[in-house]
Design a protein around this motif. Structure first.
Motif, short mmCIF file in Angstrom:
data_model
loop_
_atom_site.label_atom_id
_atom_site.label_comp_id
_atom_site.label_asym_id
_atom_site.label_seq_id
_atom_site.Cartn_x
_atom_site.Cartn_y
_atom_site.Cartn_z
N TYR A 94 0.83 -1.19 0.00
CA TYR A 94 0.00 0.00 0.00
C TYR A 94 0.87 1.25 0.00
O TYR A 94 1.89 1.30 0.69
CB TYR A 94 -0.87 0.06 1.25
CG TYR A 94 -1.82 -1.10 1.43
CD1 TYR A 94 -1.42 -2.26 2.09
CD2 TYR A 94 -3.12 -1.02 0.95
CE1 TYR A 94 -2.30 -3.32 2.27
CE2 TYR A 94 -4.01 -2.07 1.12
CZ TYR A 94 -3.59 -3.21 1.78
OH TYR A 94 -4.47 -4.26 1.95
N GLN B 255 -5.50 1.37 -2.56
CA GLN B 255 -6.24 0.13 -2.40
C GLN B 255 -5.31 -1.08 -2.29
O GLN B 255 -5.74 -2.16 -1.92
CB GLN B 255 -7.20 -0.07 -3.58
CG GLN B 255 -6.58 -0.66 -4.85
CD GLN B 255 -5.64 0.28 -5.57
OE1 GLN B 255 -5.57 1.48 -5.28
NE2 GLN B 255 -4.89 -0.24 -6.54
N GLY B 256 -4.04 -0.89 -2.61
CA GLY B 256 -3.07 -1.96 -2.49
C GLY B 256 -2.83 -2.71 -3.78
O GLY B 256 -3.69 -2.77 -4.66
N TRP C 109 -4.78 6.44 1.90
CA TRP C 109 -4.24 5.14 1.52
C TRP C 109 -4.78 4.71 0.16
O TRP C 109 -5.94 5.01 -0.19
CB TRP C 109 -4.65 4.08 2.56
CG TRP C 109 -3.99 4.29 3.88
CD1 TRP C 109 -4.38 5.15 4.87
CD2 TRP C 109 -2.82 3.62 4.35
NE1 TRP C 109 -3.51 5.06 5.94
CE2 TRP C 109 -2.54 4.13 5.65
CE3 TRP C 109 -1.97 2.65 3.83
CZ2 TRP C 109 -1.46 3.70 6.41
CZ3 TRP C 109 -0.90 2.22 4.58
CH2 TRP C 109 -0.66 2.74 5.86
#
Length: 124
Positions: A95, A116-117, A114
């Motif tokens: 992330y 979403q990865g 952040w």
């Protein structure tokens, strides 16, 4: 509001390399310190690397020092994570995150935004 979109993950053999990218949709990208974190199944999210607004300060987790390099291109609103000599234990969802606090931090709770990865899988 800052939107972060990671890309570049995938499956790689041990010893291989990958470069992750994180594109930020924000007009003031340069006010944010940027970080990379990762989370493996059954484990807590952990710090990987962070870079200051101008790129002059870079911090790394001990587990990735000498193998990973964080960088940023403020003209493209993008932060990168170059990963080399990958190991199976690097397998995780990675992330990126943005923080406009004072100083570069390794603490995930400090980061306001952040992505979403992206999955990184390293086979042995």
């Amino acid at each position: 509001q800052v939107q972060l979109v990671e890309s570049g993950g995938g499956l790689v053999q041990a010893g291989g390399s990958l470069r992750l990218s994180c594109a930020a949709s924000v007009r003031t990208f340069t006010i944010y310190h940027m970080g990379w974190f990762r989370q493996a199944p059954g484990k807590e999210r952990e710090f990987v690397a962070a870079i200051s607004q101008g790129g002059g300060i870079r911090n790394y987790a001990d587990s990735v020092k000498g193998r990973f390099t964080i960088s940023r291109d403020n003209t493209k609103n993008t932060v990168y994570l170059q990963m080399t000599s990958l190991k199976p234990e690097d397998t995780a969802v990675y992330y990126c995150a943005a923080d406009r606090g004072v100083g570069v931090t390794t603490i995930p709770q400090r980061y306001e935004y952040w992505g979403q990865g992206t999955q990184v899988t390293v086979s042995s």
